[in-house]
Design a protein around this motif. Sequence first.
Motif, PDB file in Angstrom:
ATOM      1  N   GLU A  38     -30.556  28.984  -3.902  1.00 47.65           N
ATOM      2  CA  GLU A  38     -31.510  28.364  -4.635  1.00 47.65           C
ATOM      3  C   GLU A  38     -32.163  29.632  -5.630  1.00 47.65           C
ATOM      4  O   GLU A  38     -32.393  29.325  -6.794  1.00 47.65           O
ATOM      5  N   ARG A  39     -32.521  30.744  -5.074  1.00 45.47           N
ATOM      6  CA  ARG A  39     -33.353  31.927  -5.701  1.00 45.47           C
ATOM      7  C   ARG A  39     -32.445  32.207  -6.744  1.00 45.47           C
ATOM      8  O   ARG A  39     -32.775  32.347  -7.833  1.00 45.47           O
ATOM      9  N   ALA A  40     -30.958  32.586  -6.199  1.00 47.52           N
ATOM     10  CA  ALA A  40     -30.032  33.041  -7.321  1.00 47.52           C
ATOM     11  C   ALA A  40     -29.698  32.043  -8.511  1.00 47.52           C
ATOM     12  O   ALA A  40     -29.632  32.481  -9.564  1.00 47.52           O
ATOM     13  N   LEU A  41     -29.606  30.850  -8.374  1.00 41.58           N
ATOM     14  CA  LEU A  41     -29.509  29.826  -9.255  1.00 41.58           C
ATOM     15  C   LEU A  41     -30.741  29.906 -10.027  1.00 41.58           C
ATOM     16  O   LEU A  41     -30.287  29.646 -11.575  1.00 41.58           O
ATOM     17  N   GLU A  42     -32.023  29.767  -9.543  1.00 36.35           N
ATOM     18  CA  GLU A  42     -33.106  29.913 -10.547  1.00 36.35           C
ATOM     19  C   GLU A  42     -33.431  30.991 -11.366  1.00 36.35           C
ATOM     20  O   GLU A  42     -33.769  30.955 -12.481  1.00 36.35           O
ATOM     21  N   ASP A  43     -32.825  32.143 -10.875  1.00 38.12           N
ATOM     22  CA  ASP A  43     -32.982  33.433 -11.619  1.00 38.12           C
ATOM     23  C   ASP A  43     -31.862  33.509 -12.665  1.00 38.12           C
ATOM     24  O   ASP A  43     -31.969  34.069 -13.887  1.00 38.12           O
ATOM     25  N   HIS A  44     -30.664  33.481 -12.187  1.00 37.14           N
ATOM     26  CA  HIS A  44     -29.467  33.500 -12.944  1.00 37.14           C
ATOM     27  C   HIS A  44     -28.654  32.314 -13.605  1.00 37.14           C
ATOM     28  O   HIS A  44     -27.894  32.540 -14.471  1.00 37.14           O
ATOM     29  N   GLU A  45     -28.922  31.379 -12.964  1.00 32.52           N
ATOM     30  CA  GLU A  45     -28.378  29.815 -13.582  1.00 32.52           C
ATOM     31  C   GLU A  45     -26.860  29.986 -13.211  1.00 32.52           C
ATOM     32  O   GLU A  45     -26.497  28.718 -12.811  1.00 32.52           O
ATOM     33  N   LEU A  46     -26.015  31.012 -13.471  1.00 40.42           N
ATOM     34  CA  LEU A  46     -24.555  30.942 -13.374  1.00 40.42           C
ATOM     35  C   LEU A  46     -24.139  32.119 -12.526  1.00 40.42           C
ATOM     36  O   LEU A  46     -24.596  33.277 -12.603  1.00 40.42           O
ATOM     37  N   ILE A  47     -23.898  31.572 -11.199  1.00 42.01           N
ATOM     38  CA  ILE A  47     -23.442  32.719 -10.138  1.00 42.01           C
ATOM     39  C   ILE A  47     -22.083  32.488  -9.612  1.00 42.01           C
ATOM     40  O   ILE A  47     -21.458  31.509  -9.711  1.00 42.01           O
ATOM     41  N   LYS A  48     -21.581  33.550  -8.951  1.00 44.16           N
ATOM     42  CA  LYS A  48     -20.242  33.313  -8.113  1.00 44.16           C
ATOM     43  C   LYS A  48     -20.600  33.471  -6.818  1.00 44.16           C
ATOM     44  O   LYS A  48     -21.498  34.216  -6.296  1.00 44.16           O
ATOM     45  N   VAL A  49     -19.853  32.665  -6.323  1.00 52.17           N
ATOM     46  CA  VAL A  49     -20.095  32.527  -4.553  1.00 52.17           C
ATOM     47  C   VAL A  49     -18.753  32.899  -4.153  1.00 52.17           C
ATOM     48  O   VAL A  49     -17.593  32.300  -4.311  1.00 52.17           O
ATOM     49  N   LYS A  50     -18.710  33.534  -3.136  1.00 51.52           N
ATOM     50  CA  LYS A  50     -17.561  33.938  -2.093  1.00 51.52           C
ATOM     51  C   LYS A  50     -17.487  33.130  -0.985  1.00 51.52           C
ATOM     52  O   LYS A  50     -18.288  33.197  -0.278  1.00 51.52           O
ATOM     53  N   ILE A  51     -16.277  32.223  -1.043  1.00 52.73           N
ATOM     54  CA  ILE A  51     -16.298  31.434   0.407  1.00 52.73           C
ATOM     55  C   ILE A  51     -15.256  32.024   1.296  1.00 52.73           C
ATOM     56  O   ILE A  51     -14.292  32.211   1.047  1.00 52.73           O
ATOM     57  N   ALA A  52     -15.476  32.583   2.357  1.00 51.10           N
ATOM     58  CA  ALA A  52     -14.590  33.148   3.141  1.00 51.10           C
ATOM     59  C   ALA A  52     -14.124  32.314   4.303  1.00 51.10           C
ATOM     60  O   ALA A  52     -14.389  32.662   5.430  1.00 51.10           O
ATOM     61  N   ILE A  53     -13.421  31.415   3.829  1.00 52.95           N
ATOM     62  CA  ILE A  53     -12.855  30.310   4.859  1.00 52.95           C
ATOM     63  C   ILE A  53     -11.562  30.185   4.398  1.00 52.95           C
ATOM     64  O   ILE A  53     -11.145  30.053   3.144  1.00 52.95           O
ATOM     65  N   ASN A  54     -10.338  30.366   5.373  1.00 49.50           N
ATOM     66  CA  ASN A  54      -9.223  30.619   4.972  1.00 49.50           C
ATOM     67  C   ASN A  54      -8.289  29.181   4.777  1.00 49.50           C
ATOM     68  O   ASN A  54      -7.451  29.132   3.820  1.00 49.50           O
ATOM     69  N   ASP A  55      -8.899  28.259   5.258  1.00 49.12           N
ATOM     70  CA  ASP A  55      -8.151  26.786   4.979  1.00 49.12           C
ATOM     71  C   ASP A  55      -8.749  26.289   3.648  1.00 49.12           C
ATOM     72  O   ASP A  55     -10.050  26.158   3.486  1.00 49.12           O
ATOM     73  N   ARG A  56      -7.680  25.941   2.854  1.00 50.24           N
ATOM     74  CA  ARG A  56      -8.078  25.551   1.371  1.00 50.24           C
ATOM     75  C   ARG A  56      -8.763  24.162   1.480  1.00 50.24           C
ATOM     76  O   ARG A  56      -9.924  24.175   0.632  1.00 50.24           O
ATOM     77  N   GLU A  57      -8.354  23.379   2.423  1.00 49.14           N
ATOM     78  CA  GLU A  57      -9.330  21.946   2.126  1.00 49.14           C
ATOM     79  C   GLU A  57     -10.617  22.112   2.706  1.00 49.14           C
ATOM     80  O   GLU A  57     -11.718  21.608   2.254  1.00 49.14           O
ATOM     81  N   SER A  58     -10.958  22.904   3.564  1.00 52.12           N
ATOM     82  CA  SER A  58     -12.290  23.307   4.082  1.00 52.12           C
ATOM     83  C   SER A  58     -12.927  24.312   3.214  1.00 52.12           C
ATOM     84  O   SER A  58     -14.459  23.752   3.101  1.00 52.12           O
ATOM     85  N   ARG A  59     -12.255  25.060   2.477  1.00 51.15           N
ATOM     86  CA  ARG A  59     -13.032  25.818   1.561  1.00 51.15           C
ATOM     87  C   ARG A  59     -13.365  24.679   0.278  1.00 51.15           C
ATOM     88  O   ARG A  59     -14.457  24.952  -0.286  1.00 51.15           O
ATOM     89  N   LYS A  60     -12.722  23.924  -0.032  1.00 54.24           N
ATOM     90  CA  LYS A  60     -13.038  22.920  -1.221  1.00 54.24           C
ATOM     91  C   LYS A  60     -14.271  22.219  -0.658  1.00 54.24           C
ATOM     92  O   LYS A  60     -14.992  21.672  -1.397  1.00 54.24           O
ATOM     93  N   LEU A  61     -14.235  21.499   0.448  1.00 49.29           N
ATOM     94  CA  LEU A  61     -15.367  20.730   0.973  1.00 49.29           C
ATOM     95  C   LEU A  61     -16.597  21.812   1.190  1.00 49.29           C
ATOM     96  O   LEU A  61     -17.780  21.080   0.976  1.00 49.29           O
ATOM     97  N   ALA A  62     -16.478  23.070   1.509  1.00 47.49           N
ATOM     98  CA  ALA A  62     -17.473  23.794   1.547  1.00 47.49           C
ATOM     99  C   ALA A  62     -18.204  23.998   0.139  1.00 47.49           C
ATOM    100  O   ALA A  62     -19.623  23.978   0.170  1.00 47.49           O
ATOM    101  N   ILE A  63     -17.437  24.003  -0.730  1.00 48.21           N
ATOM    102  CA  ILE A  63     -17.923  24.266  -2.030  1.00 48.21           C
ATOM    103  C   ILE A  63     -18.456  22.942  -2.669  1.00 48.21           C
ATOM    104  O   ILE A  63     -19.754  23.142  -3.153  1.00 48.21           O
ATOM    105  N   ALA A  64     -17.933  21.922  -2.406  1.00 45.54           N
ATOM    106  CA  ALA A  64     -18.668  20.525  -2.804  1.00 45.54           C
ATOM    107  C   ALA A  64     -19.933  20.318  -2.106  1.00 45.54           C
ATOM    108  O   ALA A  64     -20.896  19.846  -2.847  1.00 45.54           O
ATOM    109  N   GLU A  65     -20.025  20.622  -0.797  1.00 49.36           N
ATOM    110  CA  GLU A  65     -21.189  20.458  -0.031  1.00 49.36           C
ATOM    111  C   GLU A  65     -22.397  21.451  -0.324  1.00 49.36           C
ATOM    112  O   GLU A  65     -23.669  21.003  -0.821  1.00 49.36           O
ATOM    113  N   LEU A  66     -21.962  22.793  -0.885  1.00 45.64           N
ATOM    114  CA  LEU A  66     -22.802  23.633  -1.223  1.00 45.64           C
ATOM    115  C   LEU A  66     -23.478  23.236  -2.955  1.00 45.64           C
ATOM    116  O   LEU A  66     -24.703  23.140  -3.026  1.00 45.64           O
TER     117      LEU A  66
END
Length: 100
Positions: A38-66
Amino acid sequence: MPISSDRKKQFRQIGHNLKPIVMVAEKGLSEGLLGEIERALEDHELIKVKIAINDRESRKLAIAELCKLARAEVVQEIGKVALIFRAAREPNPKLSNIMR
């Protein structure tokens, strides 16, 4: 409101030089992690997030939930890195990645 393809292209160009600000681990999304995003988006608007989940489907779900919890939109996903955007309520030209 969905981002137009021209705007996504512009955001991808800006995001190319950015480093990931936040890293999401296998444990998932915690209160502290969401607060930092929340803080990063409010400050920078555009951010990169690294998702350290190996399973591709779980990673996509985590990004969608985030993005759902942060009220943000995915601009691009490459491997374990997602570029996300949310317009700030009061953008700071000195901090915003969009306005620099």
